[in-house]
Design a protein around this motif. Structure first.
Motif, PDB file in Angstrom:
ATOM      1  N   ASP A 298      -1.534 -13.434   6.619  1.00 41.24           N
ATOM      2  CA  ASP A 298      -2.642 -12.666   7.377  1.00 41.24           C
ATOM      3  C   ASP A 298      -2.704 -11.234   6.583  1.00 41.24           C
ATOM      4  OD1 ASP A 298      -4.241 -10.946   9.067  1.00 41.24           O
ATOM      5  OD2 ASP A 298      -2.769 -11.286  11.028  1.00 41.24           O
ATOM      6  N   LEU A 299      -4.017 -11.199   5.779  1.00 39.16           N
ATOM      7  CA  LEU A 299      -4.189  -9.942   4.987  1.00 39.16           C
ATOM      8  C   LEU A 299      -4.299  -8.572   5.883  1.00 39.16           C
ATOM      9  CD1 LEU A 299      -6.393 -11.517   2.320  1.00 39.16           C
ATOM     10  CD2 LEU A 299      -4.095 -11.409   2.455  1.00 39.16           C
ATOM     11  N   GLY A 300      -4.526  -8.692   7.094  1.00 40.92           N
ATOM     12  CA  GLY A 300      -4.696  -7.442   7.927  1.00 40.92           C
ATOM     13  C   GLY A 300      -3.256  -6.770   8.010  1.00 40.92           C
ATOM     14  N   LEU A 301      -2.192  -7.546   7.765  1.00 40.89           N
ATOM     15  CA  LEU A 301      -0.896  -7.263   7.956  1.00 40.89           C
ATOM     16  C   LEU A 301      -0.366  -6.372   6.502  1.00 40.89           C
ATOM     17  CD1 LEU A 301       1.154  -9.897   9.519  1.00 40.89           C
ATOM     18  CD2 LEU A 301       0.244  -7.808  10.617  1.00 40.89           C
ATOM     19  N   PHE A 302      -1.283  -6.517   5.348  1.00 37.98           N
ATOM     20  CA  PHE A 302      -0.822  -5.831   4.233  1.00 37.98           C
ATOM     21  C   PHE A 302      -0.624  -4.579   4.192  1.00 37.98           C
ATOM     22  CE2 PHE A 302      -1.826  -3.879   0.001  1.00 37.98           C
ATOM     23  CZ  PHE A 302      -0.963  -4.489  -0.913  1.00 37.98           C
ATOM     24  N   PRO A 303       0.771  -4.020   3.966  1.00 37.52           N
ATOM     25  CA  PRO A 303       1.033  -2.578   4.015  1.00 37.52           C
ATOM     26  C   PRO A 303       0.303  -1.748   3.051  1.00 37.52           C
ATOM     27  CG  PRO A 303       2.626  -3.749   2.534  1.00 37.52           C
ATOM     28  CD  PRO A 303       1.601  -4.650   3.214  1.00 37.52           C
ATOM     29  N   ARG A 304      -0.970  -1.379   3.505  1.00 36.84           N
ATOM     30  CA  ARG A 304      -1.804  -0.536   2.270  1.00 36.84           C
ATOM     31  C   ARG A 304      -1.222   0.759   2.017  1.00 36.84           C
ATOM     32  NH1 ARG A 304      -7.186  -2.182   1.991  1.00 36.84           N
ATOM     33  NH2 ARG A 304      -7.560  -4.196   3.048  1.00 36.84           N
ATOM     34  N   THR A 305      -0.576   1.452   3.180  1.00 38.73           N
ATOM     35  CA  THR A 305      -0.249   2.705   2.908  1.00 38.73           C
ATOM     36  C   THR A 305       1.215   2.834   2.034  1.00 38.73           C
ATOM     37  OG1 THR A 305      -1.197   3.468   5.328  1.00 38.73           O
ATOM     38  CG2 THR A 305       0.588   4.880   4.200  1.00 38.73           C
ATOM     39  N   GLU A 306       2.017   2.044   2.517  1.00 36.57           N
ATOM     40  CA  GLU A 306       3.111   1.655   1.704  1.00 36.57           C
ATOM     41  C   GLU A 306       2.800   1.501   0.216  1.00 36.57           C
ATOM     42  OE1 GLU A 306       5.590  -0.100   4.711  1.00 36.57           O
ATOM     43  OE2 GLU A 306       7.178   1.572   4.252  1.00 36.57           O
ATOM     44  N   TRP A 307       2.226   0.507   0.000  1.00 39.19           N
ATOM     45  CA  TRP A 307       1.707  -0.012  -1.152  1.00 39.19           C
ATOM     46  C   TRP A 307       1.056   1.055  -2.129  1.00 39.19           C
ATOM     47  CZ3 TRP A 307       3.365  -3.794  -4.602  1.00 39.19           C
ATOM     48  CH2 TRP A 307       2.631  -3.902  -5.513  1.00 39.19           C
ATOM     49  N   LEU A 308       0.333   1.849  -1.499  1.00 35.89           N
ATOM     50  CA  LEU A 308      -0.546   2.915  -2.284  1.00 35.89           C
ATOM     51  C   LEU A 308       0.519   3.976  -2.597  1.00 35.89           C
ATOM     52  CD1 LEU A 308      -3.113   4.297  -3.456  1.00 35.89           C
ATOM     53  CD2 LEU A 308      -3.430   5.256  -0.933  1.00 35.89           C
ATOM     54  N   LYS A 309       1.299   4.424  -1.742  1.00 40.72           N
ATOM     55  CA  LYS A 309       2.552   5.161  -2.064  1.00 40.72           C
ATOM     56  C   LYS A 309       3.597   4.747  -2.952  1.00 40.72           C
ATOM     57  CE  LYS A 309       6.404   7.538   0.111  1.00 40.72           C
ATOM     58  NZ  LYS A 309       7.432   7.781   1.320  1.00 40.72           N
ATOM     59  N   ALA A 310       3.702   3.558  -3.206  1.00 36.01           N
ATOM     60  CA  ALA A 310       4.397   2.719  -4.227  1.00 36.01           C
ATOM     61  C   ALA A 310       3.684   2.961  -5.390  1.00 36.01           C
ATOM     62  CB  ALA A 310       4.859   1.481  -3.973  1.00 36.01           C
ATOM     63  N   TYR A 311       2.337   2.617  -5.551  1.00 38.71           N
ATOM     64  CA  TYR A 311       1.655   2.785  -6.562  1.00 38.71           C
ATOM     65  C   TYR A 311       1.416   4.344  -7.362  1.00 38.71           C
ATOM     66  CZ  TYR A 311      -1.641   0.186  -9.705  1.00 38.71           C
ATOM     67  OH  TYR A 311      -2.280  -0.240 -10.618  1.00 38.71           O
ATOM     68  N   LYS A 312       1.257   4.927  -6.500  1.00 34.52           N
ATOM     69  CA  LYS A 312       1.326   6.360  -6.811  1.00 34.52           C
ATOM     70  C   LYS A 312       2.602   6.920  -7.484  1.00 34.52           C
ATOM     71  CE  LYS A 312      -2.508   8.132  -3.802  1.00 34.52           C
ATOM     72  NZ  LYS A 312      -2.710   9.147  -2.706  1.00 34.52           N
ATOM     73  N   THR A 313       3.444   6.701  -6.666  1.00 42.66           N
ATOM     74  CA  THR A 313       5.086   6.892  -7.151  1.00 42.66           C
ATOM     75  C   THR A 313       5.194   6.530  -8.731  1.00 42.66           C
ATOM     76  OG1 THR A 313       5.773   7.177  -5.092  1.00 42.66           O
ATOM     77  CG2 THR A 313       7.527   6.940  -6.719  1.00 42.66           C
ATOM     78  N   ALA A 314       5.065   5.033  -8.684  1.00 42.45           N
ATOM     79  CA  ALA A 314       5.213   4.608  -9.981  1.00 42.45           C
ATOM     80  C   ALA A 314       4.262   5.209 -11.118  1.00 42.45           C
ATOM     81  CB  ALA A 314       4.682   2.959  -9.911  1.00 42.45           C
ATOM     82  N   LEU A 315       3.041   5.506 -10.830  1.00 43.22           N
ATOM     83  CA  LEU A 315       2.370   6.169 -11.911  1.00 43.22           C
ATOM     84  C   LEU A 315       2.656   7.355 -12.020  1.00 43.22           C
ATOM     85  CD1 LEU A 315      -0.394   5.988 -13.760  1.00 43.22           C
ATOM     86  CD2 LEU A 315      -1.599   6.739 -11.639  1.00 43.22           C
ATOM     87  N   GLY A 316       2.989   8.228 -11.168  1.00 41.71           N
ATOM     88  CA  GLY A 316       3.455   9.500 -11.508  1.00 41.71           C
ATOM     89  C   GLY A 316       4.815   9.369 -12.365  1.00 41.71           C
ATOM     90  N   ASN A 317       5.876   8.539 -12.037  1.00 39.64           N
ATOM     91  CA  ASN A 317       6.939   8.627 -12.841  1.00 39.64           C
ATOM     92  C   ASN A 317       7.029   7.595 -14.228  1.00 39.64           C
ATOM     93  OD1 ASN A 317       8.123   9.974 -10.744  1.00 39.64           O
ATOM     94  ND2 ASN A 317       8.926   8.122  -9.635  1.00 39.64           N
ATOM     95  N   LEU A 318       5.934   7.148 -14.328  1.00 37.53           N
ATOM     96  CA  LEU A 318       5.908   6.048 -15.485  1.00 37.53           C
ATOM     97  C   LEU A 318       5.691   7.025 -16.811  1.00 37.53           C
ATOM     98  CD1 LEU A 318       5.781   3.051 -15.659  1.00 37.53           C
ATOM     99  CD2 LEU A 318       3.350   3.149 -16.143  1.00 37.53           C
ATOM    100  N   PRO A 319       6.813   6.792 -17.757  1.00 34.28           N
ATOM    101  CA  PRO A 319       6.525   7.537 -19.018  1.00 34.28           C
ATOM    102  C   PRO A 319       5.345   6.995 -19.849  1.00 34.28           C
ATOM    103  CG  PRO A 319       8.711   6.459 -18.867  1.00 34.28           C
ATOM    104  CD  PRO A 319       7.935   5.920 -17.720  1.00 34.28           C
ATOM    105  N   ASP A 320       4.746   7.841 -20.748  1.00 31.63           N
ATOM    106  CA  ASP A 320       3.700   7.583 -21.381  1.00 31.63           C
ATOM    107  C   ASP A 320       3.816   6.156 -22.218  1.00 31.63           C
ATOM    108  OD1 ASP A 320       2.386   9.813 -20.331  1.00 31.63           O
ATOM    109  OD2 ASP A 320       2.546  11.079 -22.044  1.00 31.63           O
ATOM    110  N   ARG A 321       5.142   6.199 -22.749  1.00 30.63           N
ATOM    111  CA  ARG A 321       5.209   5.008 -23.632  1.00 30.63           C
ATOM    112  C   ARG A 321       4.974   3.699 -22.893  1.00 30.63           C
ATOM    113  NH1 ARG A 321      10.297   7.433 -22.529  1.00 30.63           N
ATOM    114  NH2 ARG A 321      11.647   5.836 -21.431  1.00 30.63           N
ATOM    115  N   ASP A 322       5.324   3.535 -21.506  1.00 32.41           N
ATOM    116  CA  ASP A 322       5.125   2.329 -20.961  1.00 32.41           C
ATOM    117  C   ASP A 322       3.773   2.046 -20.493  1.00 32.41           C
ATOM    118  OD1 ASP A 322       7.970   1.939 -20.815  1.00 32.41           O
ATOM    119  OD2 ASP A 322       8.105   2.953 -18.835  1.00 32.41           O
ATOM    120  N   LEU A 323       2.948   2.976 -20.942  1.00 28.69           N
ATOM    121  CA  LEU A 323       1.210   2.455 -20.918  1.00 28.69           C
ATOM    122  C   LEU A 323       0.911   1.946 -22.135  1.00 28.69           C
ATOM    123  CD1 LEU A 323       0.053   5.911 -19.213  1.00 28.69           C
ATOM    124  CD2 LEU A 323       0.436   3.644 -17.971  1.00 28.69           C
TER     125      LEU A 323
END
Length: 470
Positions: free
Chosen positions: A123-148
């Motif tokens: 059920d795609l309505g159960l996709f945790p949008r808020t928590e996934w967005l938070k994880a994505y933002k955290t990952a992007l914020g912490n990702l070293p430049d070399r990992d891009l």
């Protein structure tokens, strides 16, 4: 004088590029030619409804034309219905502009058919949008430049560590991060295996009968033969597997697709004895083992024969298919070749989604999502059982204890494909059991989606299967 230009212009505070050409066009035909180019671009879909065009001032400057000429062109196309012009705003392609039946429309139609005819999706309505967005933002914020940079073809290392911990904790796996290969969904996992296995002399993989058409089709596309091995109420019949002569088999032991049966302890022992008599491999499709509703799911086969079991899974059932994130747990002997095959296919998977999933796992967000979604599916499963069981013979339903689909066995006089077609015409996401067979089944059935089936759909199911209470 060349009048070909790729415009870099501004409308308010952002640029608009537009490819038009007036090369070798006589001066007296500039208006007609520019009109024709823009009109054609709208007709063929290059300029889609709602696209903003450069202002008349900017377009005139970039083409070195008079602004009045461009104004005349825009006004002509507005009058013809191709463009819209609003006072104080930009000129844009009209929402009513005619355009061909584009590939996008066709793709949407095909995609909707795939979803509608593929019971067992979340059920795609159960996709945790808020928590996934938070994880994505955290990952992007912490990702070293070399990992891009181009990533590791084996997959983002922190994700492999998180998956090793998760699979050990939840599935009993003994996989190390070095045995895990991150893939773009389970389909890519199959493509990689279909390339690697022939190099060790295996070009035939037995598959469950009935079994996933998609899985079978993927293997066949890459040149792998897929003889059927019968599944009964205890799971894969190992004697049927022996008769295929295959040296590898693909199984869904925790929750067979599409019938929902679980491979019994005795059959597990027989399968392990079969693979140990090798050289052979078992490919374990662990696609939705997290969704068990009556008790804890049976553990993975992988720790029972780690040098002979290949386990694959993804987040397509637990989160969403659109994320295209999956993994293979490989015997050490196959890791290097599988990683090289992945690298040859696409260099490496995208780093940011992998980093987001790593954080999603490490933060506990994935476990919280599974608990929430499992409660919802358990509730829906009980609602379906309460509604259907009074109208069905005993043991007519399988698959209620786990997973995202269930199987309803039909009376033998009914053609399950006709029943499924009738139900789909009424909006029910279902498929005929015979659709998953390579050989003619002795009894038909209907595979029903857990997430999208409504009470109204159940009324249609009860009526169409000829099992109304009397």
């Amino acid at each position: 004088m060349s009048r070909t230009t790729s415009m870099s212009s501004e409308w308010t505070n952002f640029g608009r590029d537009l490819m038009v050409s007036l090369t070798d066009v006589p001066r007296g035909q500039w208006t007609t030619h520019l009109c024709g180019q823009l009109r054609g671009a709208v007709r063929n879909g290059a300029l889609r409804p709602g696209v903003l065009l450069p202002s008349t001032r900017v377009l005139a400057a970039d083409l070195r034309l008079s602004r009045g000429l461009v104004v005349n062109v825009y006004e002509q196309l507005v009058a013809e219905g191709y463009l819209e012009s609003r006072p104080g705003s930009a000129t844009l392609v009209s929402s009513m502009a005619s355009r061909p039946a584009t590939a996008n429309n066709t793709q949407q139609k095909v995609a909707s058919q795939v979803v509608r005819h593929n019971p067992g999706l979340p059920d795609l309505g159960l996709f945790p949008r808020t928590e996934w967005l938070k994880a994505y933002k955290t990952a992007l914020g912490n990702l070293p430049d070399r990992d891009l940079h181009y990533g590791d073809p084996q997959g983002y290392e922190p994700l492999r560590y998180q998956l090793a911990d998760y699979l050990g904790r939840v599935r009993g796996s003994t996989a190390t991060p070095d045995q895990i290969l991150i893939v773009n969904g389970y389909a890519q996992a199959l493509a990689i295996l279909a390339t690697v296995l022939p190099r060790v002399g295996i070009d035939t993989v037995a598959v469950e009968e009935p079994g996933s058409n998609g899985t079978r089709g993927q293997l066949q596309y890459w040149g792998i033969s897929t003889p059927p091995a019968t599944v009964d109420n205890h799971g894969l019949r190992v004697d049927a597997l022996e008769s295929t002569g295959a040296r590898a088999v693909l199984v869904t032991p925790a929750h067979h697709y599409p019938t929902g049966v679980v491979l019994s302890p005795d059959r597990r022992r027989q399968l392990l004895a079969w693979v140990d008599a090798g050289p052979r491999y078992v490919i374990e499709d662990d696609y939705d083992a997290e969704y068990r509703y009556d008790h804890a799911p049976v553990g993975s086969l992988q720790p029972l024969a780690p040098d002979l079991i290949i386990t694959g899974s993804s987040v397509s059932k637990t989160l969403a298919p659109g994320l295209r994130l999956g993994w293979l747990v490989l015997p050490t002997a196959l890791v290097r070749d599988a990683v090289d095959t992945k690298a040859a296919s696409d260099l490496a998977g995208p780093t940011l989604p992998q980093a987001a999933l790593a954080h999603f796992l490490s933060s506990g967000a994935f476990d919280r999502h599974l608990r929430r979604s499992r409660r919802r599916y358990r509730q829906r499963r009980q609602e379906l059982a309460d509604r259907l069981e009074p109208h069905l013979p005993p043991d007519a339903i399988t698959g209620l204890d786990a997973g995202l689909n269930l199987c309803i066995r039909l009376p033998r006089h009914l053609d399950d494909r006709k029943v499924a077609e009738q139900l789909r015409s009424r909006g029910v996401n279902c498929q005929a059991l015979s659709y998953y067979h390579q050989t003619a089944p002795t009894q038909g059935g209907i595979i029903l989606d857990l997430a999208t089936t409504t009470d109204t759909h159940l009324d249609h199911v009860i009526a169409s299967t000829g099992t109304e209470a009397t």
